[in-house]
Enzyme design. Structure first.
Site, PDB file in Angstrom:
ATOM      1  N   LYS A  88      34.097  22.541  41.949  1.00 30.68           N
ATOM      2  CA  LYS A  88      33.507  24.024  42.198  1.00 30.68           C
ATOM      3  C   LYS A  88      32.349  24.103  42.854  1.00 30.68           C
ATOM      4  O   LYS A  88      31.611  23.208  42.682  1.00 30.68           O
ATOM      5  CB  LYS A  88      33.395  24.599  40.892  1.00 30.68           C
ATOM      6  N   GLY A 188      37.134  43.509  30.885  1.00 33.00           N
ATOM      7  CA  GLY A 188      37.007  43.089  32.219  1.00 33.00           C
ATOM      8  C   GLY A 188      38.176  43.544  33.040  1.00 33.00           C
ATOM      9  O   GLY A 188      39.273  42.818  33.017  1.00 33.00           O
ATOM     10  N   VAL A 189      38.136  44.685  33.981  1.00 35.05           N
ATOM     11  CA  VAL A 189      39.047  45.219  34.667  1.00 35.05           C
ATOM     12  C   VAL A 189      38.811  44.996  36.104  1.00 35.05           C
ATOM     13  O   VAL A 189      39.132  45.943  36.811  1.00 35.05           O
ATOM     14  CB  VAL A 189      39.586  46.403  34.264  1.00 35.05           C
ATOM     15  N   LYS A 191      38.716  42.162  39.383  1.00 36.98           N
ATOM     16  CA  LYS A 191      39.777  41.720  40.374  1.00 36.98           C
ATOM     17  C   LYS A 191      40.837  41.308  39.847  1.00 36.98           C
ATOM     18  O   LYS A 191      42.190  41.426  40.357  1.00 36.98           O
ATOM     19  CB  LYS A 191      39.155  40.397  41.115  1.00 36.98           C
ATOM     20  N   VAL A 192      41.023  40.500  38.661  1.00 43.29           N
ATOM     21  CA  VAL A 192      42.179  40.178  37.972  1.00 43.29           C
ATOM     22  C   VAL A 192      42.867  41.195  36.954  1.00 43.29           C
ATOM     23  O   VAL A 192      43.611  41.534  36.768  1.00 43.29           O
ATOM     24  CB  VAL A 192      42.113  38.869  37.202  1.00 43.29           C
ATOM     25  N   HIS A 194      42.473  44.407  36.523  1.00 42.94           N
ATOM     26  CA  HIS A 194      43.145  45.797  36.745  1.00 42.94           C
ATOM     27  C   HIS A 194      44.663  45.423  37.121  1.00 42.94           C
ATOM     28  O   HIS A 194      45.416  46.382  36.812  1.00 42.94           O
ATOM     29  CB  HIS A 194      42.482  46.468  37.802  1.00 42.94           C
TER      30      HIS A 194
END
Length: 369
Positions: A88, A188-189, A191-192, A194
């Site tokens: 990473k 949390g909506v 990049k992923v 939504h």
């Protein structure tokens, strides 16, 4: 001299959370680049993991995050069945303020200097367009646009994989792999998240969302007006009748503060490093909350970017991501058999695969795992 007993060097060289093969500190003063590249393991192949661009409170916090994320990628790639180790990178700073083409090119040159030991991709704060720039300086770059030979947005299959993990959780707990009629809270909506909301609604779930960014919430509610909005994560996790909680933002969502008040019976989300510290997985189990290990269910994205190295085929990747359903069920079965939490069961399976991939140690050599 600063005492580093409880710091990064202790984590790297002396703790069970260490064992990393290589950590590279990168600086390019002309562009303002400060970055950390952490390679945890190359036992299964070149380390693969994204680049996070984030305004860390300190350089020490950035290094610690890189170490944790790289280790998680080793386990994620092993459980996804990929021939890649874990790595990473983090770039220190606010991407809205300091991200430039020159900085990304400088970063790409540092990744290229590792000669393929680390393959990079998108993460928080970096996007497909950024990887297109990095790729101009580094051939070991994935997550590029289709126009530049890449697979495009890996969030699509990340969300699909999390959805498969939820289906497996429902199968294990309620005997039916559908989310129909279940209330799912998504924190949390972006990049992923939504994309995940779309899968859930299509499957018949009732969805409650929250996000610190009003524009992210508005994007979802404009597209799906039937979605309910919670004021914040603290409100979401206390929602009455919540069946599944999906943390899809930054890590540490499952903590000493949040676990005791969770109303959900299942936790399955896209965020990395959801467990705030070792022992939280046992707290979840003690409360009867089923935890689908984050690095297992959110592996759809890394499956996609890994495939890009061999000539991207979306249908092939989606078929691989579909297997997250079976992998998650196998972890739950192993956890029950061994009498341990699912997170520990997943670790055991991943560690076994990495250990078996290593050549036998010479006499006197210590294991790096």
């Amino acid at each position: 001299m600063t005492d580093v007993t409880d710091g990064v060097l202790h984590t790297l060289f002396r703790s069970d959370q260490g064992g990393h093969e290589q950590v590279v500190l990168c600086q390019d003063r002309a562009t303002g680049l400060k970055a950390v590249i952490a390679i945890h393991s190359t036992a299964l192949g070149p380390a693969l993991g994204g680049t996070r661009f984030y305004p860390y409170a300190s350089e020490e916090a950035a290094v610690a995050d890189a170490l944790n994320l790289a280790r998680g990628m080793s386990y994620k790639n092993a459980m996804a069945g990929l021939d890649h180790g874990g790595g990473k990178a983090v770039i220190i700073g606010d991407p809205e303020r300091i991200k430039t083409e020159e900085l990304l090119l400088a970063y790409g040159r540092f990744v290229a200097s590792l000669g393929g030991r680390y393959v990079t991709a998108c993460d928080v704060g970096t996007y497909v367009a950024d990887m297109d720039v990095v790729a101009r300086a580094c051939p070991w770059t994935t997550g590029r646009s289709p126009e530049n030979g890449g697979a495009g947005d890996s969030s699509v299959l990340t969300a699909y994989g999390v959805f498969q993990g939820m289906r497996a959780s429902a199968q294990h707990l309620w005997g039916d792999p559908t989310l129909r009629g279940r209330k799912v809270g998504v924190a949390g909506v972006g990049k992923v998240g939504h994309y995940l909301v779309g899968h859930l609604l299509e499957d018949g779930a009732e969805v409650v969302i929250t996000d610190v960014r009003p524009d992210a919430v508005r994007r979802v509610t404009d597209e799906h007006p039937e979605v309910t909005v919670a004021a914040d994560t603290a409100t979401l996790i206390r929602t009455e009748g919540l069946d599944i909680y999906a943390p899809c933002a930054l890590g540490g969502a499952l903590s000493d503060e949040s676990v005791p008040v969770l109303t959900a019976k299942v936790v399955c989300g896209a965020a990395n490093n959801q467990l705030a510290h070792p022992g939280v997985e046992k707290d979840l189990a003690d409360r009867g909350i089923l935890y689908a290990p984050d690095y297992v269910v959110n592996a759809g994205g890394v499956i996609q970017v890994a495939d890009e190295l061999h000539g991207f085929d979306f249908d092939r990747c989606k078929a691989k991501a579909s297997k997250i359903f079976d992998t998650t069920l196998a972890i739950f079965a192993r956890a029950k058999e061994d009498g341990i939490p699912p997170a520990a069961a997943a670790d055991r399976i991943a560690e076994q695969r990495m250990a078996e991939a290593r050549p036998p140690a010479l006499p006197g050599e210590a294991s790096q795992l």
